[in-house]
Design a protein around this motif. Structure first.
Motif, mmCIF file in Angstrom:
data_model
loop_
_atom_site.group_PDB
_atom_site.id
_atom_site.type_symbol
_atom_site.label_atom_id
_atom_site.label_comp_id
_atom_site.label_asym_id
_atom_site.label_seq_id
_atom_site.Cartn_x
_atom_site.Cartn_y
_atom_site.Cartn_z
ATOM 1 N N VAL A 25 0.966 -1.261 -0.031
ATOM 2 C CA VAL A 25 -0.058 0.095 -0.043
ATOM 3 C C VAL A 25 0.897 1.355 0.016
ATOM 4 N N ASP A 26 0.206 2.422 -0.090
ATOM 5 C CA ASP A 26 1.021 3.713 -0.200
ATOM 6 C C ASP A 26 1.522 3.967 1.526
ATOM 7 N N CYS A 27 0.305 3.876 2.234
ATOM 8 C CA CYS A 27 0.396 4.105 3.908
ATOM 9 C C CYS A 27 -0.014 3.054 4.630
ATOM 10 N N CYS A 28 0.853 2.537 5.536
ATOM 11 C CA CYS A 28 0.298 1.691 6.596
ATOM 12 C C CYS A 28 0.313 2.294 7.873
ATOM 13 N N VAL A 29 -0.849 2.544 8.403
ATOM 14 C CA VAL A 29 -1.299 3.360 9.688
ATOM 15 C C VAL A 29 -0.922 2.322 10.901
ATOM 16 N N VAL A 30 -0.481 2.264 11.967
ATOM 17 C CA VAL A 30 -0.512 1.621 13.114
ATOM 18 C C VAL A 30 -1.232 2.225 14.276
ATOM 19 N N GLY A 31 -2.468 1.746 14.485
ATOM 20 C CA GLY A 31 -3.263 2.180 15.688
ATOM 21 C C GLY A 31 -4.495 2.669 15.102
ATOM 22 N N GLY A 32 -5.687 2.627 15.683
ATOM 23 C CA GLY A 32 -6.897 3.091 15.092
ATOM 24 C C GLY A 32 -7.272 3.938 16.129
ATOM 25 N N GLY A 33 -6.740 4.666 16.770
ATOM 26 C CA GLY A 33 -6.939 5.848 17.600
ATOM 27 C C GLY A 33 -7.400 7.098 16.795
ATOM 28 N N PRO A 34 -7.766 8.226 17.278
ATOM 29 C CA PRO A 34 -7.963 9.480 16.708
ATOM 30 C C PRO A 34 -7.072 9.802 15.441
ATOM 31 N N ALA A 35 -5.782 9.899 15.908
ATOM 32 C CA ALA A 35 -4.686 10.114 14.867
ATOM 33 C C ALA A 35 -4.702 9.323 13.784
ATOM 34 N N GLY A 36 -4.879 7.776 14.154
ATOM 35 C CA GLY A 36 -4.790 6.870 13.043
ATOM 36 C C GLY A 36 -5.989 6.800 12.104
ATOM 37 N N MET A 37 -6.933 6.794 12.771
ATOM 38 C CA MET A 37 -8.373 6.798 11.788
ATOM 39 C C MET A 37 -8.446 8.140 11.103
ATOM 40 N N MET A 38 -8.086 9.369 11.605
ATOM 41 C CA MET A 38 -8.325 10.507 10.900
ATOM 42 C C MET A 38 -7.288 10.627 9.672
ATOM 43 N N LEU A 39 -6.060 10.148 9.800
ATOM 44 C CA LEU A 39 -5.171 9.974 8.784
ATOM 45 C C LEU A 39 -5.297 9.049 7.890
ATOM 46 N N GLY A 40 -5.863 7.874 8.100
ATOM 47 C CA GLY A 40 -6.362 6.990 7.149
ATOM 48 C C GLY A 40 -7.725 7.694 6.208
ATOM 49 N N LEU A 41 -8.408 8.116 7.024
ATOM 50 C CA LEU A 41 -9.766 8.716 6.157
ATOM 51 C C LEU A 41 -9.056 9.931 5.329
ATOM 52 N N LEU A 42 -8.160 10.718 5.757
ATOM 53 C CA LEU A 42 -7.754 11.933 4.979
ATOM 54 C C LEU A 42 -6.840 11.322 3.974
ATOM 55 N N LEU A 43 -6.027 10.324 3.818
ATOM 56 C CA LEU A 43 -5.249 9.931 2.898
ATOM 57 C C LEU A 43 -6.127 9.145 1.689
ATOM 58 N N ALA A 44 -7.273 8.443 2.268
ATOM 59 C CA ALA A 44 -7.861 7.496 1.455
ATOM 60 C C ALA A 44 -8.704 8.616 0.460
ATOM 61 N N ARG A 45 -9.269 9.691 1.033
ATOM 62 C CA ARG A 45 -9.826 10.764 0.435
ATOM 63 C C ARG A 45 -9.138 11.452 -0.632
ATOM 64 N N GLN A 46 -7.626 11.379 -0.548
ATOM 65 C CA GLN A 46 -6.717 11.917 -1.492
ATOM 66 C C GLN A 46 -6.358 10.752 -2.451
ATOM 67 N N GLY A 47 -7.053 9.958 -2.406
ATOM 68 C CA GLY A 47 -6.524 8.587 -3.435
ATOM 69 C C GLY A 47 -5.674 7.638 -2.923
ATOM 70 N N ARG A 48 -5.006 7.765 -2.045
ATOM 71 C CA ARG A 48 -3.807 6.906 -1.616
ATOM 72 C C ARG A 48 -4.399 5.568 -0.916
ATOM 73 N N GLU A 49 -3.599 4.698 -1.263
ATOM 74 C CA GLU A 49 -3.950 3.243 -0.921
ATOM 75 C C GLU A 49 -3.511 3.186 0.702
ATOM 76 N N VAL A 50 -4.436 3.048 1.674
ATOM 77 C CA VAL A 50 -4.084 2.976 2.988
ATOM 78 C C VAL A 50 -4.679 1.774 3.594
ATOM 79 N N VAL A 51 -3.831 1.178 4.568
ATOM 80 C CA VAL A 51 -4.230 0.110 5.507
ATOM 81 C C VAL A 51 -4.167 0.681 6.804
ATOM 82 N N VAL A 52 -5.208 0.523 8.053
ATOM 83 C CA VAL A 52 -4.871 0.855 9.111
ATOM 84 C C VAL A 52 -5.180 -0.551 10.097
#
Length: 412
Positions: free
Chosen positions: A4-31
């Motif tokens: 993927v483009d970005c792997c986010v470790v941790g589904g807290g406020p920072a991780g979930m918001m980052l995953g949402l924002l990057l996905a909205r920009q078209g990046r492949e993201v896994v949390v």
């Protein structure tokens, strides 16, 4: 193995918001979230105007505020001298002149649901990160464990550690942590609300007296409470017995029925308060944000919102390099430079309050006089907008990047 483009470790406020924002920009993201759900015993509940504004820029604020929540416009404190207003959020400009009190698991479920609407977003629950994957001294992903699936790997251009104040990835990366200490710990529990709706006139209310401090947060049908004790003081309370603890609370809470929800130590959770921050937030291929980069004191309830602001800054600065396939370390360093002033300034204020006010309250057994600054704020109400702005908006509030054309077209 997935890439993927970005792997986010941790589904807290920072991780979930980052995953949402990057996905909205078209990046492949896994949390990757190590738990099966978002139900944690101690997590902050206050969603501040800065976060509500960000949600509004994503056209999500109205949906979010349809969740059960309490809107609080004033914060106050009761000392042995009387009750005083500390902050009036009604004086803030914009659409959200209030704090929204929402259980954090509802916020995280909301962000996860909205992020899943993007086909390039994945949320893997029960996925516990074990180790960083490296190639040629660069982090290239994460090895994780999931029930029934054994150990697996995610390879990514960028790995983001948003796994909290006890971050395993931070420890493995060997980044230097500067610790400032704290004079208190927090006991977290529920108290019943009177059926007639009486009680503190503020949604977030503090009660301070001889050697004790209790903060009540309105969760609609009950009070979520934070009871401050000296650092390491929980053991002494247990030794004295649960009956003595309830008696202490009875002196702080005038409503005798409030303690009905508190039966034993199993109803109490302990948060060991820490204030710290990394001197460096990145390595090649790795970035740390939120509590992983800077643990905050619970003072002001700002932790969630600073974490969300970190995520917004990271998404804005890194979506382009992720699209281009190269995320240079200097660009990762820009995230820290952008977020350093809000982090340092907030921690400085928290440390001053801890040292000059809270440590004295917890150490004494004399009636607590009202600090001069509290009297000043209460007397001149126009000043109550200053702490409201500091708490609710903060320094350098972040904004969402404009939605890509594809996202706008989908909305139409």
């Amino acid at each position: 193995m997935s890439e993927v483009d970005c792997c986010v470790v941790g589904g807290g406020p920072a991780g979930m918001m980052l995953g949402l924002l990057l996905a909205r920009q078209g990046r492949e993201v896994v949390v990757l979230e190590k738990h099966a759900d978002f139900l944690r015993d101690f997590r902050g509940d206050t969603v501040h105007p800065s976060t509500l504004r960000l949600l509004d820029e994503l056209d999500l604020a109205e949906e979010f505020l349809e969740l059960p929540h309490q809107e609080v416009k004033k914060l106050g404190v009761t000392t042995d001298d009387g009750t005083y207003v500390l902050a009036d959020f009604g004086r803030l400009p914009g659409k959200f002149p209030f704090l929204a009190f929402v259980p954090q698991w509802d916020l995280l479920d909301f962000l996860a649901d909205r992020a899943r609407r993007y086909p390039n977003f994945q949320l893997r629950m029960n996925a516990e990160a074990l180790h960083l994957v490296r190639e040629d001294r660069r982090v290239t992903g994460v090895r994780y464990r999931s029930p029934g699936g054994g150990e697996q790997e995610v390879h990514a251009q960028l790995t983001v550690a948003a796994d909290g104040r006890d971050s395993r990835l931070r420890l493995e990366a060997g980044l230097r942590l500067r610790e400032f200490g704290a004079p208190m710990d927090v006991l977290w529990f529920r108290l019943s609300k009177p059926a007639d709706g009486s009680g503190p006139s503020f949604g977030g209310a503090g009660r301070i007296t001889r050697g004790r401090m209790l903060v009540r947060i309105d969760r609609g049908d009950y009070w979520q409470c934070a009871y401050l004790v000296p650092k390491g003081g929980y053991a002494a309370l247990q030794t004295a017995g649960f009956g003595a603890f309830r008696a202490d609370l009875a002196r702080l809470v005038p409503d005798a029925g409030a303690l009905e929800a508190l039966h034993g130590w199993d109803d109490v959770r302990v948060l060991s308060v820490r204030v710290d921050r990394l001197t460096r937030w990145h390595q090649p291929g790795l970035l740390l944000i939120g509590d992983s980069a800077h643990a905050m004191s619970p003072i002001g309830g700002v932790g969630i919102n600073l974490a969300v602001q970190d995520a917004a800054a990271a998404a804005r600065l890194l979506a382009g390099p992720l699209r281009d396939g190269v995320v240079p370390p200097r660009r990762l360093g820009r995230v820290r430079r952008r977020r350093l002033l809000p982090t340092v300034a907030t921690q400085f204020v928290q440390r001053q309050i801890q040292t000059r006010i809270l440590s004295r309250i917890l150490a004494g057994d004399q009636p607590v006089g009202t600090p001069r600054v509290v009297r000043l704020l209460d007397r001149f109400s126009v000043l109550q907008g200053l702490p409201a702005r500091a708490i609710g908006i903060g320094i350098l509030p972040e904004h969402a990047s404009p939605a890509p054309r594809a996202d706008l077209a989908a909305r139409r």
